[in-house]
Write a protein that holds these residues in place. Structure first.
Motif, PDB file in Angstrom:
ATOM      1  N   ALA A  74       0.852  -1.202   0.000  1.00  0.00           N
ATOM      2  CA  ALA A  74       0.000   0.000   0.000  1.00  0.00           C
ATOM      3  C   ALA A  74       0.882   1.245   0.000  1.00  0.00           C
ATOM      4  CB  ALA A  74      -0.903  -0.013   1.230  1.00  0.00           C
ATOM      5  N   GLY A  75       0.540   2.208  -0.832  1.00  0.00           N
ATOM      6  CA  GLY A  75       1.301   3.454  -0.900  1.00  0.00           C
ATOM      7  C   GLY A  75       2.421   3.423  -1.923  1.00  0.00           C
ATOM      8  N   THR A  76       2.601   2.300  -2.632  1.00  0.00           N
ATOM      9  CA  THR A  76       3.679   2.234  -3.630  1.00  0.00           C
ATOM     10  C   THR A  76       3.144   2.410  -5.052  1.00  0.00           C
ATOM     11  OG1 THR A  76       3.530  -0.168  -3.844  1.00  0.00           O
ATOM     12  CG2 THR A  76       5.059   0.671  -2.190  1.00  0.00           C
ATOM     13  N   GLU A  77       1.894   2.836  -5.179  1.00  0.00           N
ATOM     14  CA  GLU A  77       1.306   2.992  -6.500  1.00  0.00           C
ATOM     15  C   GLU A  77       2.201   3.882  -7.370  1.00  0.00           C
ATOM     16  OE1 GLU A  77      -0.244   3.451  -3.646  1.00  0.00           O
ATOM     17  OE2 GLU A  77      -1.721   1.829  -3.616  1.00  0.00           O
ATOM     18  N   GLY A  78       2.484   3.431  -8.568  1.00  0.00           N
ATOM     19  CA  GLY A  78       3.325   4.210  -9.469  1.00  0.00           C
ATOM     20  C   GLY A  78       4.812   4.073  -9.180  1.00  0.00           C
ATOM     21  N   ASP A  79       5.176   3.279  -8.189  1.00  0.00           N
ATOM     22  CA  ASP A  79       6.587   3.090  -7.820  1.00  0.00           C
ATOM     23  C   ASP A  79       6.875   1.593  -7.851  1.00  0.00           C
ATOM     24  OD1 ASP A  79       9.070   2.875  -6.612  1.00  0.00           O
ATOM     25  OD2 ASP A  79       8.382   3.504  -4.627  1.00  0.00           O
ATOM     26  N   ARG A  80       7.225   1.122  -9.040  1.00  0.00           N
ATOM     27  CA  ARG A  80       7.397  -0.322  -9.217  1.00  0.00           C
ATOM     28  C   ARG A  80       8.528  -0.859  -8.334  1.00  0.00           C
ATOM     29  NH1 ARG A  80       7.749  -2.718 -15.314  1.00  0.00           N
ATOM     30  NH2 ARG A  80       8.470  -4.811 -14.891  1.00  0.00           N
ATOM     31  N   ALA A  81       9.638  -0.118  -8.254  1.00  0.00           N
ATOM     32  CA  ALA A  81      10.769  -0.595  -7.453  1.00  0.00           C
ATOM     33  C   ALA A  81      10.370  -0.696  -5.976  1.00  0.00           C
ATOM     34  CB  ALA A  81      11.959   0.345  -7.616  1.00  0.00           C
ATOM     35  N   GLY A  82       9.641   0.307  -5.493  1.00  0.00           N
ATOM     36  CA  GLY A  82       9.201   0.292  -4.091  1.00  0.00           C
ATOM     37  C   GLY A  82       8.230  -0.841  -3.828  1.00  0.00           C
ATOM     38  N   ARG A  83       7.357  -1.087  -4.801  1.00  0.00           N
ATOM     39  CA  ARG A  83       6.388  -2.187  -4.656  1.00  0.00           C
ATOM     40  C   ARG A  83       7.124  -3.527  -4.561  1.00  0.00           C
ATOM     41  NH1 ARG A  83       3.598  -2.539  -9.866  1.00  0.00           N
ATOM     42  NH2 ARG A  83       4.882  -4.338 -10.308  1.00  0.00           N
ATOM     43  N   CYS A  84       8.112  -3.714  -5.422  1.00  0.00           N
ATOM     44  CA  CYS A  84       8.831  -4.994  -5.427  1.00  0.00           C
ATOM     45  C   CYS A  84       9.647  -5.171  -4.148  1.00  0.00           C
ATOM     46  CB  CYS A  84       9.731  -5.108  -6.658  1.00  0.00           C
ATOM     47  SG  CYS A  84       8.769  -5.195  -8.190  1.00  0.00           S
ATOM     48  N   ARG A  85      10.252  -4.084  -3.656  1.00  0.00           N
ATOM     49  CA  ARG A  85      11.009  -4.196  -2.390  1.00  0.00           C
ATOM     50  C   ARG A  85      10.089  -4.654  -1.262  1.00  0.00           C
ATOM     51  NH1 ARG A  85      14.066   0.097  -3.948  1.00  0.00           N
ATOM     52  NH2 ARG A  85      12.573   1.569  -3.085  1.00  0.00           N
ATOM     53  N   ALA A  86       8.912  -4.019  -1.192  1.00  0.00           N
ATOM     54  CA  ALA A  86       7.955  -4.382  -0.130  1.00  0.00           C
ATOM     55  C   ALA A  86       7.498  -5.833  -0.294  1.00  0.00           C
ATOM     56  CB  ALA A  86       6.755  -3.432  -0.170  1.00  0.00           C
ATOM     57  N   CYS A  87       7.338  -6.247  -1.526  1.00  0.00           N
ATOM     58  CA  CYS A  87       6.899  -7.619  -1.830  1.00  0.00           C
ATOM     59  C   CYS A  87       7.973  -8.626  -1.422  1.00  0.00           C
ATOM     60  CB  CYS A  87       6.601  -7.706  -3.326  1.00  0.00           C
ATOM     61  SG  CYS A  87       6.045  -9.306  -3.919  1.00  0.00           S
ATOM     62  N   TYR A  88       9.221  -8.323  -1.746  1.00  0.00           N
ATOM     63  CA  TYR A  88      10.319  -9.224  -1.340  1.00  0.00           C
ATOM     64  C   TYR A  88      10.358  -9.345   0.184  1.00  0.00           C
ATOM     65  CZ  TYR A  88      12.410  -8.121  -5.992  1.00  0.00           C
ATOM     66  OH  TYR A  88      12.660  -7.939  -7.327  1.00  0.00           O
ATOM     67  N   GLU A  89      10.267  -8.192   0.841  1.00  0.00           N
ATOM     68  CA  GLU A  89      10.401  -8.199   2.301  1.00  0.00           C
ATOM     69  C   GLU A  89       9.272  -8.998   2.941  1.00  0.00           C
ATOM     70  OE1 GLU A  89      12.030  -4.648   3.788  1.00  0.00           O
ATOM     71  OE2 GLU A  89      11.729  -5.191   5.881  1.00  0.00           O
ATOM     72  N   LEU A  90       8.074  -8.846   2.396  1.00  0.00           N
ATOM     73  CA  LEU A  90       6.946  -9.612   2.946  1.00  0.00           C
ATOM     74  C   LEU A  90       7.185 -11.105   2.782  1.00  0.00           C
ATOM     75  CD1 LEU A  90       4.033  -9.900   4.048  1.00  0.00           C
ATOM     76  CD2 LEU A  90       3.260  -9.810   1.657  1.00  0.00           C
ATOM     77  N   ARG A  91       7.495 -11.519   1.574  1.00  0.00           N
ATOM     78  CA  ARG A  91       7.601 -12.960   1.307  1.00  0.00           C
ATOM     79  C   ARG A  91       8.789 -13.585   2.029  1.00  0.00           C
ATOM     80  NH1 ARG A  91       7.232 -13.954  -4.908  1.00  0.00           N
ATOM     81  NH2 ARG A  91       7.970 -11.815  -5.199  1.00  0.00           N
ATOM     82  N   ILE A  92       9.953 -12.928   1.955  1.00  0.00           N
ATOM     83  CA  ILE A  92      11.117 -13.505   2.637  1.00  0.00           C
ATOM     84  C   ILE A  92      10.899 -13.449   4.150  1.00  0.00           C
ATOM     85  CG2 ILE A  92      13.622 -13.380   2.954  1.00  0.00           C
ATOM     86  CD1 ILE A  92      13.753 -12.112   0.123  1.00  0.00           C
ATOM     87  N   GLY A  93      10.216 -12.388   4.608  1.00  0.00           N
ATOM     88  CA  GLY A  93       9.908 -12.286   6.040  1.00  0.00           C
ATOM     89  C   GLY A  93       9.005 -13.422   6.509  1.00  0.00           C
ATOM     90  N   MET A  94       8.007 -13.793   5.696  1.00  0.00           N
ATOM     91  CA  MET A  94       7.128 -14.910   6.057  1.00  0.00           C
ATOM     92  C   MET A  94       7.939 -16.199   6.189  1.00  0.00           C
ATOM     93  SD  MET A  94       3.944 -14.059   3.459  1.00  0.00           S
ATOM     94  CE  MET A  94       3.027 -15.575   3.756  1.00  0.00           C
ATOM     95  N   VAL A  95       8.870 -16.382   5.251  1.00  0.00           N
ATOM     96  CA  VAL A  95       9.687 -17.606   5.263  1.00  0.00           C
ATOM     97  C   VAL A  95      10.657 -17.571   6.446  1.00  0.00           C
ATOM     98  CG1 VAL A  95      11.336 -18.984   3.941  1.00  0.00           C
ATOM     99  CG2 VAL A  95       9.433 -17.860   2.768  1.00  0.00           C
TER     100      VAL A  95
END
Ligand code: SF4
Length: 203
Positions: A74-95
């Motif tokens: 949320a809040g990364t609309e229009g910021d692909r790099a920021g969206r992907c960083r948040a996505c990596y952190e979520l997924r690796i954090g879950m693992v």
């Protein structure tokens, strides 16, 4: 060493698993709330499970919670790099959380085999997430194995998706394919309209 390997899909699992399992005990964690729609999530998971079943690889699937991904980006609309960083952190954090709970020593991710991902951002996100969970992050770069992963997944007849995973990435990939199609078309049209080299130059 016991490693819990985050896997995004079957094709990306092939090479990182082989590399890591040469020196460690490796289990796989399918933790991908980014993938949409749900049918696509299931198709990628089932492709991975079929391969893992054939090879005797242990797989842990974490609950599919797309709302967690939506909240993370949320809040990364229009910021692909920021969206992907948040996505990596979520997924690796879950693992990483799962790895700590199950007594694993370290975490790695198959995202590091893809030339379409950002290795610097994966490393930063992985180190932050793993440090918070108290496990080690293996910041390997498997991109030199991508051609082998592509060849092997084709030979195995695996499903190979044509977008990263989230709905914005599906739209971005479609737009990029369309741009490449238009560029090829323009280049063919330009080649057809060029005057022939041997017409009228006397050579
Ligand atoms: S493009 Fe891929 S890595 Fe980036 S947010 Fe979407 S699913 Fe995650």
């Amino acid at each position: 060493m016991r490693v819990l390997l985050h896997a995004c899909c079957g094709p990306c699992l092939l090479e990182p698993y082989d590399v890591l399992s040469a020196d460690a005990e490796v289990a796989v964690c399918y933790a991908n709330p980014n993938i949409a729609p749900a049918a696509e999530y299931e198709r990628r998971r089932d492709t991975l499970l079929a391969y893992a079943g054939d090879e005797g690889i242990e797989v842990v699937e974490l609950p599919y919670a797309p709302e967690r991904w939506a909240a993370a980006v949320a809040g990364t609309e229009g910021d692909r790099a920021g969206r992907c960083r948040a996505c990596y952190e979520l997924r690796i954090g879950m693992v990483a959380t799962e790895a700590a709970a199950r007594g694993y020593d370290a975490v790695a991710t198959t995202l590091a085999v893809s030339p379409y991902q950002d290795p610097g951002a994966i490393r930063e996100a992985g180190e932050a997430a793993c440090s918070a969970a108290g496990v080690r992050f293996i910041a390997a770069d498997f991109r030199d194995r991508y051609p082998d992963a592509t060849r092997r997944s084709r030979e195995l007849g695996m499903y190979r998706q044509n977008y990263c995973g989230c709905l914005p990435s599906e739209a971005e990939a479609a737009a990029e394919r369309e741009e490449r199609r238009a560029a090829r078309k323009a280049s063919r049209a330009a080649a057809r309209s060029e005057p022939s080299r041997d017409s009228g130059d006397g050579a």
